[in-house]
Each structure stands twice: as C-alpha cells, then as structure tokens.
Design an enzyme around this catalytic site. Structure first.
Site, PDB file in Angstrom:
ATOM      1  N   ASP A  10       5.365  -3.032  -3.560  1.00  0.00           N
ATOM      2  CA  ASP A  10       6.159  -2.420  -4.613  1.00  0.00           C
ATOM      3  C   ASP A  10       6.266  -0.935  -4.265  1.00  0.00           C
ATOM      4  O   ASP A  10       5.480  -0.419  -3.456  1.00  0.00           O
ATOM      5  CB  ASP A  10       5.465  -2.641  -5.960  1.00  0.00           C
ATOM      6  N   ASP A  12       7.152   2.238  -6.715  1.00  0.00           N
ATOM      7  CA  ASP A  12       6.556   3.159  -7.687  1.00  0.00           C
ATOM      8  C   ASP A  12       5.182   2.672  -8.115  1.00  0.00           C
ATOM      9  O   ASP A  12       5.030   1.536  -8.589  1.00  0.00           O
ATOM     10  CB  ASP A  12       7.449   3.274  -8.926  1.00  0.00           C
ATOM     11  N   ASP A 170       1.628  -3.067  -8.677  1.00  0.00           N
ATOM     12  CA  ASP A 170       0.817  -2.553  -9.785  1.00  0.00           C
ATOM     13  C   ASP A 170       1.294  -3.025 -11.143  1.00  0.00           C
ATOM     14  O   ASP A 170       0.917  -2.455 -12.166  1.00  0.00           O
ATOM     15  CB  ASP A 170       0.797  -1.014  -9.758  1.00  0.00           C
TER      16      ASP A 170
END
Length: 221
Positions: A10, A12, A170
């Site tokens: 991922d 960000d 996250d």
C-alpha cells in the site's frame, strides 16, 4: 533470502508517511473556512480515509453536509497536488529495504486507493525508492481495494504468482484484498492505525511493528 516472488505495498501509511502533506492540505482548507486545524495525531489516525474523511474530521459530518463539499474536496486535492513531496518521506528503514529487494531481484510494486493523478507524480519525486515494477492506483481498474483485482493485476504485470507474493498494508481493506487475491498478507504496524481497532480481527498472516522487523523476517531462510 525471501521466499516470496514479489512484495506489494500500500502507499499511504505503508511505503510513505504522507500524513504531513495530507494534513497540511486539510488544514489549509479549514483555515480558509475559519475552522481550527486538526492535530497531527488526529490526522495520522484518519489519513487513510481520503479527502472526504479528512474533511469530515475537520468540519464534522453535520456541518460538512451544509457546505459545498465537492468544492472543499477539490480545494484540498488542489493544495495537496501542489505540495506532494514536502513533508512526505519513506518510513524509516524503507530505503534500505527497497534496496535489498532490488539487489536480490525481488520485484516490488504499489497497489493504492490513491488516484493516479496524485500517485504517479508523487512517486516520480521519490527517487530514494527506485525500481518500482508496477503502480496500480484507485482508477487503474474499474474496481479498487478491498476488491482483489488490483492486486491480481499487479501480479500479472510483474509475472508472478499471487500465492507466492506478499501484500503489506495498514488498513483492513488491504488485508481483505490480499486474502481475497490468495496472497500472504502483513499489517504495517508503523502505519495509520486506529488504536481502538483489534488487528487480530483482520486475520492477516503477519503483523510487523516497523519496517526493520519486516525486512529482518524476509531475510530469514
């Protein structure tokens, strides 16, 4: 050396700490509307929720519903697009980790729900992380995470088997997408996690507190 054919990230809150520039963008909009800025700690908890999530946090849902939300969202995106790589940085240990993947010819890439008009110019400035083999943005395909297709598409572009690949993220949608794609999944414990969430409920295969822990694990025979 890693037993994985590829590692996907991922963006960000996983590969890059983008919260400083996202926070500056939402606080710019709040300032123009006479609103108090969001605290950095609050921004970090919600940075994965996108422009609308940031605006809801800043104005409150009830007040935002009475405003021209599309214009405010565009103002946030315009400010962010003009300041993509000012406070943003790779997470500690990420430069070394990516260099290690490159040295061992382990392909890596990005699958993000960030739109391409932000993802591509941002990554063009991140010269510390060379060798990205594929970038799949929110609008690359008709669907985005938690749908597995963006991850499966990335694996096809890298010519690797999803079952032999790792996805690191996250947010619960990252883990849901990775599991649905048949990949192994790892929670980026250094990212934008809500402290009230139970990470065990995500059913990830692994969870790492920092990049160095993930790097050390992948180096094991």
């Amino acid at each position: 050396m890693s037993h994985f054919a590829a590692v996907l990230f991922d963006l960000d809150g996983t590969l890059l700490d983008t919260a400083p520039d996202l926070g500056a963008a939402v606080n710019h909009v709040l300032h123009t509307q006479g609103q108090a800025p969001l605290a950095e700690a609050h921004i970090r908890r919600i940075a994965s929720d996108g422009a609308l999530g940031l605006l809801k946090a800043g104005f409150g849902e009830e007040q935002l519903a009475q405003l021209d939300t599309p214009s405010l969202r565009q103002a946030l995106l315009d400010h962010y697009a003009a300041h993509l790589y000012e406070g943003t940085r790779p997470y500690p240990g990420m430069v070394e980790f990516i260099a290690w993947l490159n040295r061992h010819a382990i392909p890596w890439g990005i699958v993000t729900n960030k739109p391409a008009f932000l993802t591509e110019p941002l990554m063009a400035q991140v010269t510390e992380l060379p060798g990205c083999g594929v970038i799949v943005s929110a609008d690359t395909l008709p669907v985005r995470k938690p749908h597995p297709d963006p991850l499966l598409f990335a694996c096809r572009q890298l010519a690797v088997d999803p079952k032999q690949s790792l996805y690191v993220g996250d947010h619960v949608r990252d883990i849901e997408a990775g599991r649905a794609a048949g990949m192994q999944t790892a929670i980026a414990g250094w990212g934008y996690l809500d402290p009230d969430e139970s990470l065990s409920d995500w059913q990830a295969d692994h969870c790492f507190a920092d990049v160095q822990s993930l790097h050390h694990w992948l180096r094991q025979p």
